[in-house]
Design a protein around this motif. Structure first.
Motif, PDB file in Angstrom:
ATOM      1  N   GLU A 248       0.845  -1.337   0.045  1.00 47.93           N
ATOM      2  CA  GLU A 248       0.032  -0.058  -0.051  1.00 47.93           C
ATOM      3  C   GLU A 248       1.011   1.179  -0.024  1.00 47.93           C
ATOM      4  O   GLU A 248       0.486   2.286  -0.451  1.00 47.93           O
ATOM      5  N   ALA A 249       1.813   1.226   0.726  1.00 47.28           N
ATOM      6  CA  ALA A 249       2.721   2.251   0.806  1.00 47.28           C
ATOM      7  C   ALA A 249       3.451   2.835  -0.601  1.00 47.28           C
ATOM      8  O   ALA A 249       3.589   3.982  -0.718  1.00 47.28           O
ATOM      9  N   TYR A 250       3.276   1.982  -1.414  1.00 44.34           N
ATOM     10  CA  TYR A 250       4.112   2.278  -3.049  1.00 44.34           C
ATOM     11  C   TYR A 250       2.951   2.150  -4.010  1.00 44.34           C
ATOM     12  O   TYR A 250       3.266   2.792  -5.047  1.00 44.34           O
ATOM     13  N   SER A 251       1.791   1.950  -3.459  1.00 47.39           N
ATOM     14  CA  SER A 251       0.531   1.804  -4.563  1.00 47.39           C
ATOM     15  C   SER A 251       0.326   3.156  -5.673  1.00 47.39           C
ATOM     16  O   SER A 251      -0.086   2.888  -6.698  1.00 47.39           O
ATOM     17  N   GLU A 252       0.339   4.144  -4.889  1.00 46.48           N
ATOM     18  CA  GLU A 252       0.155   5.609  -5.482  1.00 46.48           C
ATOM     19  C   GLU A 252       1.280   6.090  -6.084  1.00 46.48           C
ATOM     20  O   GLU A 252       1.328   7.008  -6.751  1.00 46.48           O
ATOM     21  N   LEU A 253       2.520   5.477  -6.047  1.00 48.20           N
ATOM     22  CA  LEU A 253       3.788   6.034  -6.424  1.00 48.20           C
ATOM     23  C   LEU A 253       4.256   5.227  -7.833  1.00 48.20           C
ATOM     24  O   LEU A 253       4.848   5.698  -8.686  1.00 48.20           O
ATOM     25  N   VAL A 254       3.982   3.925  -7.890  1.00 50.82           N
ATOM     26  CA  VAL A 254       4.398   3.225  -9.024  1.00 50.82           C
ATOM     27  C   VAL A 254       3.153   2.890 -10.084  1.00 50.82           C
ATOM     28  O   VAL A 254       1.967   2.965  -9.738  1.00 50.82           O
ATOM     29  N   PHE A 255       3.846   2.665 -11.282  1.00 47.30           N
ATOM     30  CA  PHE A 255       2.666   2.040 -12.232  1.00 47.30           C
ATOM     31  C   PHE A 255       2.272   0.717 -12.095  1.00 47.30           C
ATOM     32  O   PHE A 255       2.443   0.069 -10.847  1.00 47.30           O
ATOM     33  N   ASP A 256       1.674   0.251 -12.906  1.00 49.37           N
ATOM     34  CA  ASP A 256       0.845  -1.186 -12.451  1.00 49.37           C
ATOM     35  C   ASP A 256       2.078  -2.174 -12.355  1.00 49.37           C
ATOM     36  O   ASP A 256       3.361  -1.848 -12.905  1.00 49.37           O
ATOM     37  N   MET A 257       1.859  -3.257 -11.923  1.00 51.01           N
ATOM     38  CA  MET A 257       2.848  -4.259 -11.704  1.00 51.01           C
ATOM     39  C   MET A 257       3.336  -4.896 -12.973  1.00 51.01           C
ATOM     40  O   MET A 257       4.592  -5.074 -12.775  1.00 51.01           O
ATOM     41  N   ASP A 258       2.555  -5.001 -13.891  1.00 49.28           N
ATOM     42  CA  ASP A 258       3.134  -5.490 -15.243  1.00 49.28           C
ATOM     43  C   ASP A 258       4.234  -4.513 -15.768  1.00 49.28           C
ATOM     44  O   ASP A 258       5.315  -4.913 -16.086  1.00 49.28           O
ATOM     45  N   THR A 259       4.015  -3.179 -15.613  1.00 48.24           N
ATOM     46  CA  THR A 259       4.776  -2.278 -16.071  1.00 48.24           C
ATOM     47  C   THR A 259       6.093  -2.069 -15.295  1.00 48.24           C
ATOM     48  O   THR A 259       7.448  -2.142 -15.775  1.00 48.24           O
ATOM     49  N   VAL A 260       5.920  -2.183 -13.887  1.00 46.26           N
ATOM     50  CA  VAL A 260       7.109  -2.274 -12.892  1.00 46.26           C
ATOM     51  C   VAL A 260       8.011  -3.352 -13.169  1.00 46.26           C
ATOM     52  O   VAL A 260       9.117  -3.116 -13.192  1.00 46.26           O
ATOM     53  N   GLN A 261       7.512  -4.644 -13.402  1.00 48.96           N
ATOM     54  CA  GLN A 261       8.284  -5.842 -13.676  1.00 48.96           C
ATOM     55  C   GLN A 261       9.117  -5.539 -14.964  1.00 48.96           C
ATOM     56  O   GLN A 261      10.490  -6.194 -14.863  1.00 48.96           O
ATOM     57  N   GLU A 262       8.447  -5.031 -15.973  1.00 46.71           N
ATOM     58  CA  GLU A 262       9.493  -4.869 -16.964  1.00 46.71           C
ATOM     59  C   GLU A 262      10.710  -3.874 -16.690  1.00 46.71           C
ATOM     60  O   GLU A 262      11.770  -4.065 -17.589  1.00 46.71           O
ATOM     61  N   SER A 263      10.637  -3.002 -15.990  1.00 43.49           N
ATOM     62  CA  SER A 263      11.474  -1.919 -15.769  1.00 43.49           C
ATOM     63  C   SER A 263      12.381  -2.040 -14.327  1.00 43.49           C
ATOM     64  O   SER A 263      13.162  -1.259 -14.268  1.00 43.49           O
ATOM     65  N   PRO A 286      12.342   9.404 -11.941  1.00 38.89           N
ATOM     66  CA  PRO A 286      10.827   9.419 -12.828  1.00 38.89           C
ATOM     67  C   PRO A 286      10.685   8.941 -13.964  1.00 38.89           C
ATOM     68  O   PRO A 286      11.876   8.793 -14.909  1.00 38.89           O
ATOM     69  N   TYR A 287       9.504   8.350 -14.333  1.00 44.49           N
ATOM     70  CA  TYR A 287       9.103   7.630 -15.608  1.00 44.49           C
ATOM     71  C   TYR A 287       9.807   6.025 -15.571  1.00 44.49           C
ATOM     72  O   TYR A 287       9.370   5.409 -16.546  1.00 44.49           O
ATOM     73  N   VAL A 288      10.704   5.420 -14.742  1.00 44.52           N
ATOM     74  CA  VAL A 288      11.115   4.237 -14.701  1.00 44.52           C
ATOM     75  C   VAL A 288       9.953   3.251 -14.304  1.00 44.52           C
ATOM     76  O   VAL A 288      10.013   2.584 -15.141  1.00 44.52           O
ATOM     77  N   ILE A 289       9.649   3.464 -13.133  1.00 40.20           N
ATOM     78  CA  ILE A 289       8.647   2.539 -12.621  1.00 40.20           C
ATOM     79  C   ILE A 289       7.388   3.283 -12.100  1.00 40.20           C
ATOM     80  O   ILE A 289       6.381   2.831 -11.502  1.00 40.20           O
ATOM     81  N   GLY A 290       7.675   4.600 -12.021  1.00 40.30           N
ATOM     82  CA  GLY A 290       6.256   5.681 -11.791  1.00 40.30           C
ATOM     83  C   GLY A 290       6.332   6.955 -12.340  1.00 40.30           C
ATOM     84  O   GLY A 290       7.191   7.193 -13.259  1.00 40.30           O
ATOM     85  N   PRO A 291       5.299   7.657 -12.312  1.00 40.01           N
ATOM     86  CA  PRO A 291       5.024   8.936 -13.039  1.00 40.01           C
ATOM     87  C   PRO A 291       6.090  10.106 -12.818  1.00 40.01           C
ATOM     88  O   PRO A 291       6.608   9.697 -11.675  1.00 40.01           O
ATOM     89  N   TYR A 292       6.087  10.981 -13.628  1.00 40.33           N
ATOM     90  CA  TYR A 292       7.218  12.160 -13.141  1.00 40.33           C
ATOM     91  C   TYR A 292       6.658  12.715 -11.604  1.00 40.33           C
ATOM     92  O   TYR A 292       7.454  13.092 -11.017  1.00 40.33           O
ATOM     93  N   ALA A 293       5.381  12.859 -11.363  1.00 37.77           N
ATOM     94  CA  ALA A 293       5.000  13.388 -10.117  1.00 37.77           C
ATOM     95  C   ALA A 293       5.361  12.567  -8.791  1.00 37.77           C
ATOM     96  O   ALA A 293       5.322  13.065  -7.821  1.00 37.77           O
ATOM     97  N   SER A 294       5.727  11.313  -9.010  1.00 30.65           N
ATOM     98  CA  SER A 294       6.237  10.436  -7.906  1.00 30.65           C
ATOM     99  C   SER A 294       7.527  10.966  -7.599  1.00 30.65           C
ATOM    100  O   SER A 294       7.994  10.708  -6.301  1.00 30.65           O
ATOM    101  N   GLY A 295       8.402  11.818  -8.359  1.00 25.98           N
ATOM    102  CA  GLY A 295       9.548  12.210  -8.044  1.00 25.98           C
ATOM    103  C   GLY A 295      10.534  10.905  -7.979  1.00 25.98           C
ATOM    104  O   GLY A 295      10.402   9.938  -8.640  1.00 25.98           O
ATOM    105  N   ILE A 296      11.468  10.693  -7.317  1.00 29.96           N
ATOM    106  CA  ILE A 296      12.567   9.738  -7.262  1.00 29.96           C
ATOM    107  C   ILE A 296      12.124   9.005  -5.961  1.00 29.96           C
ATOM    108  O   ILE A 296      11.994   9.474  -4.873  1.00 29.96           O
ATOM    109  N   ILE A 297      11.797   7.687  -6.517  1.00 28.65           N
ATOM    110  CA  ILE A 297      11.189   6.684  -5.505  1.00 28.65           C
ATOM    111  C   ILE A 297      12.304   5.987  -4.753  1.00 28.65           C
ATOM    112  O   ILE A 297      13.298   5.599  -5.479  1.00 28.65           O
TER     113      ILE A 297
END
Length: 317
Positions: A248-263, A286-297
């Motif tokens: 839950e802590a990262y659910s709003e920071l990252v893309f969907d899990m399929d996209t995350v797994q790819e990158s 930004p943009y690697v596994i999450g949107p620009y708005a998430s900043g550096i995760i």
């Protein structure tokens, strides 16, 4: 007459007797004097022997003291220092970071580019080969930024001229790089680099990377090298970061899990990890596994869960 002669003879005998008595007394006194002198000489001889013995003892003590003064103490080296308890103090690197700001303007005075650059110098007392190795690797990284800035400067003139011809609003380009030491001890030196670049468009781009070094050898650390005997830390880290992305802590920071797994392999990489005082940290730009708005995760794997996975040499003491 005869009586006179007898009287004179008697007187002469008495004088002779007195004279002999006087000579005998002188001889006795002489003998006594000689005895006293002999005894005195004996006493003087004993005193001289005693004085010589004292002198010899003093000379021996002085020689021993001189020998102790010349004897070396515990060797003090550049790397360790012996104390009274026999405990050795280890060497911790000294890191100097300097930041320089600059700008570049067009011939009409318009500011085209602002630059923030960083320089780093690492010193390790008594270990010049370690210093050389670490500084060479850091310089190689910083030279890449210098090359990028030169390329940006060559581009900015043309972009500005185009904006004037076509009536665009001009916003000065930016190139920033800063550095922060996140761990520095006798085992590990870890430095975080944070940057920002703007070269037109709606917004700029933030990025980050990490450099970690073995303080004893000066070598740059990789994820594979961190693996304890019989362990595979890169695989373990990849699985753990994937698990965190699903929480839950990262659910709003990252893309969907399929996209995350790819990158995700771009995050769990040798360029994107740090060894902090708390654990191993992975940085996702930004943009690697999450949107620009998430900043550096950031993902932190605490050291207390890495025993047996990461070499004990790199776990904080």
């Amino acid at each position: 007459m005869i009586r006179l002669i007898r009287g004179l003879a008697l007187l002469l005998c008495l004088c002779l007797l007195f004279a002999l008595a006087g000579c005998g007394g002188t001889a006795t006194e002489t003998e006594d004097t000689q005895t006293d002198m002999t005894e005195s000489a004996a006493v003087s001889s004993d005193t001289a022997e005693d004085a010589q013995a004292v002198a010899n003892d003093a000379a021996s003590a002085a020689a021993n003291a001189a020998a102790e003064a010349e004897a070396p103490e515990d060797t003090v080296g550049a790397e360790t220092v012996g104390d009274a308890d026999g405990v050795t103090a280890t060497v911790v690197p000294t890191v100097s970071i300097a930041v320089t700001d600059g700008s570049y303007s067009y011939e009409d005075g318009t500011e085209l580019l602002t630059v923030t650059m960083v320089s780093i110098s690492v010193s390790v007392e008594g270990k010049p080969e370690v210093e050389e190795s670490i500084n060479a690797d850091l310089q190689a990284l910083l030279s890449q930024t210098g090359t990028a800035n030169s390329e940006l400067k060559a581009q900015v003139d043309a972009d500005y001229e185009a904006s004037v011809e076509e009536g665009w609003d001009w916003y000065a380009y930016e190139s920033q790089l800063t550095a922060e030491v996140v761990r520095c001890d006798s085992q590990v030196l870890s430095i975080r680099f944070s940057g920002y670049s703007y070269s037109g468009g709606a917004h700029g781009y933030s990025f980050s990377c990490g450099r970690s070094y073995d303080v004893q050898s000066g070598s740059r650390l990789s994820l594979a090298f961190l693996s304890a005997s019989g362990a595979d830390f890169p695989t373990y880290a990849l699985e753990r970061v994937a698990e965190l992305c699903g929480t839950e802590a990262y659910s709003e920071l990252v893309f969907d899990m399929d996209t995350v797994q790819e990158s995700l392999s771009d995050v769990v990489s040798d360029e994107q990890f740090l060894l902090t005082t708390e654990g191993v940290v992975f940085l996702a730009d930004p943009y690697v596994i999450g949107p620009y708005a998430s900043g550096i995760i950031e993902f932190t794997l605490p050291y207390d869960e890495l025993e047996g996975v990461v070499k004990a040499d790199y776990l904080p003491v």
